[in-house]
Design a protein around this motif. Structure first.
Motif, PDB file in Angstrom:
ATOM      1  N   MET A   1      23.058 -55.823   8.434  1.00  0.00           N
ATOM      2  CA  MET A   1      24.085 -56.325   9.312  1.00  0.00           C
ATOM      3  C   MET A   1      25.294 -55.415   9.153  1.00  0.00           C
ATOM      4  O   MET A   1      25.608 -54.996   8.044  1.00  0.00           O
ATOM      5  CB  MET A   1      24.372 -57.779   8.911  1.00  0.00           C
ATOM      6  CG  MET A   1      25.764 -58.245   9.139  1.00  0.00           C
ATOM      7  SD  MET A   1      26.079 -59.984   8.756  1.00  0.00           S
ATOM      8  CE  MET A   1      24.687 -60.836   9.363  1.00  0.00           C
ATOM      9  N   PRO A   2      25.971 -55.087  10.224  1.00  0.00           N
ATOM     10  CA  PRO A   2      27.169 -54.250  10.106  1.00  0.00           C
ATOM     11  C   PRO A   2      28.205 -54.888   9.180  1.00  0.00           C
ATOM     12  O   PRO A   2      28.407 -56.107   9.198  1.00  0.00           O
ATOM     13  CB  PRO A   2      27.688 -54.177  11.542  1.00  0.00           C
ATOM     14  CG  PRO A   2      26.502 -54.466  12.400  1.00  0.00           C
ATOM     15  CD  PRO A   2      25.654 -55.426  11.598  1.00  0.00           C
ATOM     16  N   TRP A   3      28.856 -54.055   8.367  1.00  0.00           N
ATOM     17  CA  TRP A   3      29.818 -54.544   7.395  1.00  0.00           C
ATOM     18  C   TRP A   3      30.920 -55.376   8.052  1.00  0.00           C
ATOM     19  O   TRP A   3      31.327 -56.415   7.506  1.00  0.00           O
ATOM     20  CB  TRP A   3      30.428 -53.389   6.614  1.00  0.00           C
ATOM     21  CG  TRP A   3      31.433 -53.858   5.613  1.00  0.00           C
ATOM     22  CD1 TRP A   3      32.783 -53.736   5.693  1.00  0.00           C
ATOM     23  CD2 TRP A   3      31.176 -54.565   4.400  1.00  0.00           C
ATOM     24  NE1 TRP A   3      33.381 -54.316   4.603  1.00  0.00           N
ATOM     25  CE2 TRP A   3      32.410 -54.834   3.785  1.00  0.00           C
ATOM     26  CE3 TRP A   3      30.016 -55.006   3.775  1.00  0.00           C
ATOM     27  CZ2 TRP A   3      32.535 -55.517   2.579  1.00  0.00           C
ATOM     28  CZ3 TRP A   3      30.140 -55.690   2.563  1.00  0.00           C
ATOM     29  CH2 TRP A   3      31.383 -55.929   1.986  1.00  0.00           C
ATOM     30  N   ALA A   4      31.407 -54.968   9.194  1.00  0.00           N
ATOM     31  CA  ALA A   4      32.499 -55.694   9.857  1.00  0.00           C
ATOM     32  C   ALA A   4      32.102 -57.140  10.155  1.00  0.00           C
ATOM     33  O   ALA A   4      32.890 -58.070   9.967  1.00  0.00           O
ATOM     34  CB  ALA A   4      32.917 -54.990  11.136  1.00  0.00           C
ATOM     35  N   ILE A   5      30.872 -57.346  10.587  1.00  0.00           N
ATOM     36  CA  ILE A   5      30.401 -58.700  10.901  1.00  0.00           C
ATOM     37  C   ILE A   5      30.205 -59.496   9.612  1.00  0.00           C
ATOM     38  O   ILE A   5      30.624 -60.659   9.504  1.00  0.00           O
ATOM     39  CB  ILE A   5      29.103 -58.655  11.723  1.00  0.00           C
ATOM     40  CG1 ILE A   5      29.395 -58.042  13.094  1.00  0.00           C
ATOM     41  CG2 ILE A   5      28.483 -60.045  11.857  1.00  0.00           C
ATOM     42  CD1 ILE A   5      28.159 -57.751  13.914  1.00  0.00           C
ATOM     43  N   ASN A   7      31.634 -59.020   6.713  1.00  0.00           N
ATOM     44  CA  ASN A   7      32.925 -59.263   6.078  1.00  0.00           C
ATOM     45  C   ASN A   7      33.708 -60.351   6.814  1.00  0.00           C
ATOM     46  O   ASN A   7      34.370 -61.177   6.187  1.00  0.00           O
ATOM     47  CB  ASN A   7      33.726 -57.967   5.994  1.00  0.00           C
ATOM     48  CG  ASN A   7      34.844 -58.059   4.992  1.00  0.00           C
ATOM     49  OD1 ASN A   7      34.696 -58.668   3.937  1.00  0.00           O
ATOM     50  ND2 ASN A   7      35.967 -57.467   5.323  1.00  0.00           N
ATOM     51  N   ALA A   8      33.637 -60.379   8.133  1.00  0.00           N
ATOM     52  CA  ALA A   8      34.306 -61.427   8.907  1.00  0.00           C
ATOM     53  C   ALA A   8      33.717 -62.794   8.560  1.00  0.00           C
ATOM     54  O   ALA A   8      34.454 -63.773   8.387  1.00  0.00           O
ATOM     55  CB  ALA A   8      34.188 -61.149  10.405  1.00  0.00           C
ATOM     56  N   SER A   9      32.401 -62.868   8.436  1.00  0.00           N
ATOM     57  CA  SER A   9      31.748 -64.119   8.053  1.00  0.00           C
ATOM     58  C   SER A   9      32.157 -64.525   6.641  1.00  0.00           C
ATOM     59  O   SER A   9      32.423 -65.699   6.372  1.00  0.00           O
ATOM     60  CB  SER A   9      30.227 -63.974   8.119  1.00  0.00           C
ATOM     61  OG  SER A   9      29.820 -63.745   9.436  1.00  0.00           O
ATOM     62  N   TYR A  10      32.207 -63.553   5.758  1.00  0.00           N
ATOM     63  CA  TYR A  10      32.629 -63.816   4.377  1.00  0.00           C
ATOM     64  C   TYR A  10      34.039 -64.384   4.337  1.00  0.00           C
ATOM     65  O   TYR A  10      34.301 -65.378   3.663  1.00  0.00           O
ATOM     66  CB  TYR A  10      32.539 -62.536   3.551  1.00  0.00           C
ATOM     67  CG  TYR A  10      33.256 -62.629   2.234  1.00  0.00           C
ATOM     68  CD1 TYR A  10      32.712 -63.360   1.182  1.00  0.00           C
ATOM     69  CD2 TYR A  10      34.478 -62.002   2.037  1.00  0.00           C
ATOM     70  CE1 TYR A  10      33.365 -63.459  -0.030  1.00  0.00           C
ATOM     71  CE2 TYR A  10      35.140 -62.097   0.832  1.00  0.00           C
ATOM     72  CZ  TYR A  10      34.581 -62.828  -0.205  1.00  0.00           C
ATOM     73  OH  TYR A  10      35.228 -62.933  -1.395  1.00  0.00           O
ATOM     74  N   LYS A  11      34.954 -63.775   5.048  1.00  0.00           N
ATOM     75  CA  LYS A  11      36.344 -64.226   5.039  1.00  0.00           C
ATOM     76  C   LYS A  11      36.471 -65.659   5.557  1.00  0.00           C
ATOM     77  O   LYS A  11      37.266 -66.445   5.051  1.00  0.00           O
ATOM     78  CB  LYS A  11      37.222 -63.279   5.829  1.00  0.00           C
ATOM     79  CG  LYS A  11      37.456 -61.965   5.107  1.00  0.00           C
ATOM     80  CD  LYS A  11      38.372 -61.066   5.898  1.00  0.00           C
ATOM     81  CE  LYS A  11      38.553 -59.750   5.203  1.00  0.00           C
ATOM     82  NZ  LYS A  11      39.241 -59.834   3.933  1.00  0.00           N
ATOM     83  N   LYS A  12      35.662 -65.999   6.543  1.00  0.00           N
ATOM     84  CA  LYS A  12      35.684 -67.364   7.071  1.00  0.00           C
ATOM     85  C   LYS A  12      35.112 -68.339   6.032  1.00  0.00           C
ATOM     86  O   LYS A  12      35.684 -69.387   5.768  1.00  0.00           O
ATOM     87  CB  LYS A  12      34.884 -67.431   8.366  1.00  0.00           C
ATOM     88  CG  LYS A  12      35.008 -68.757   9.079  1.00  0.00           C
ATOM     89  CD  LYS A  12      34.293 -68.727  10.398  1.00  0.00           C
ATOM     90  CE  LYS A  12      35.226 -68.114  11.433  1.00  0.00           C
ATOM     91  NZ  LYS A  12      34.723 -68.273  12.800  1.00  0.00           N
ATOM     92  N   GLN A  13      33.991 -68.002   5.445  1.00  0.00           N
ATOM     93  CA  GLN A  13      33.346 -68.871   4.459  1.00  0.00           C
ATOM     94  C   GLN A  13      34.159 -68.975   3.182  1.00  0.00           C
ATOM     95  O   GLN A  13      34.136 -70.002   2.495  1.00  0.00           O
ATOM     96  CB  GLN A  13      31.934 -68.370   4.146  1.00  0.00           C
ATOM     97  CG  GLN A  13      31.169 -69.221   3.174  1.00  0.00           C
ATOM     98  CD  GLN A  13      30.914 -70.638   3.671  1.00  0.00           C
ATOM     99  OE1 GLN A  13      30.783 -70.876   4.855  1.00  0.00           O
ATOM    100  NE2 GLN A  13      30.851 -71.581   2.752  1.00  0.00           N
ATOM    101  N   GLU A  14      34.897 -67.941   2.847  1.00  0.00           N
ATOM    102  CA  GLU A  14      35.694 -67.899   1.627  1.00  0.00           C
ATOM    103  C   GLU A  14      36.701 -69.060   1.562  1.00  0.00           C
ATOM    104  O   GLU A  14      37.088 -69.498   0.483  1.00  0.00           O
ATOM    105  CB  GLU A  14      36.426 -66.552   1.584  1.00  0.00           C
ATOM    106  CG  GLU A  14      37.187 -66.265   0.343  1.00  0.00           C
ATOM    107  CD  GLU A  14      37.818 -64.896   0.401  1.00  0.00           C
ATOM    108  OE1 GLU A  14      37.825 -64.228  -0.630  1.00  0.00           O
ATOM    109  OE2 GLU A  14      38.315 -64.494   1.478  1.00  0.00           O
TER     110      GLU A  14
END
Length: 55
Positions: A1-5, A7-14
């Motif tokens: 999966m592209p890092w940008a996608i 990382n965006a998911s990670y930031k939301k889940q964080e």
């Protein structure tokens, strides 16, 4: 999966106070875990994460 996608998911889940969230960048890895090069490294990383919270 592209890092940008990822990382965006990670930031939301964080922001979830009730869950542990981590992200690991593993360059050159694809979505087909069972047949991709480096699958043992990916699986090992995932299993190590799970093991830390199930003991």
């Amino acid at each position: 999966m592209p890092w940008a996608i990822a990382n965006a998911s990670y930031k939301k889940q964080e922001r979830n106070e009730h869950a542990v969230t981590e992200i690991h960048e593993m360059p050159g890895r694809g979505h087909a875990l069972t047949i991709d090069n480096g699958r043992r490294e990916v699986a090992g990383t995932a299993l190590a994460f799970v093991a830390r919270f199930t003991r």
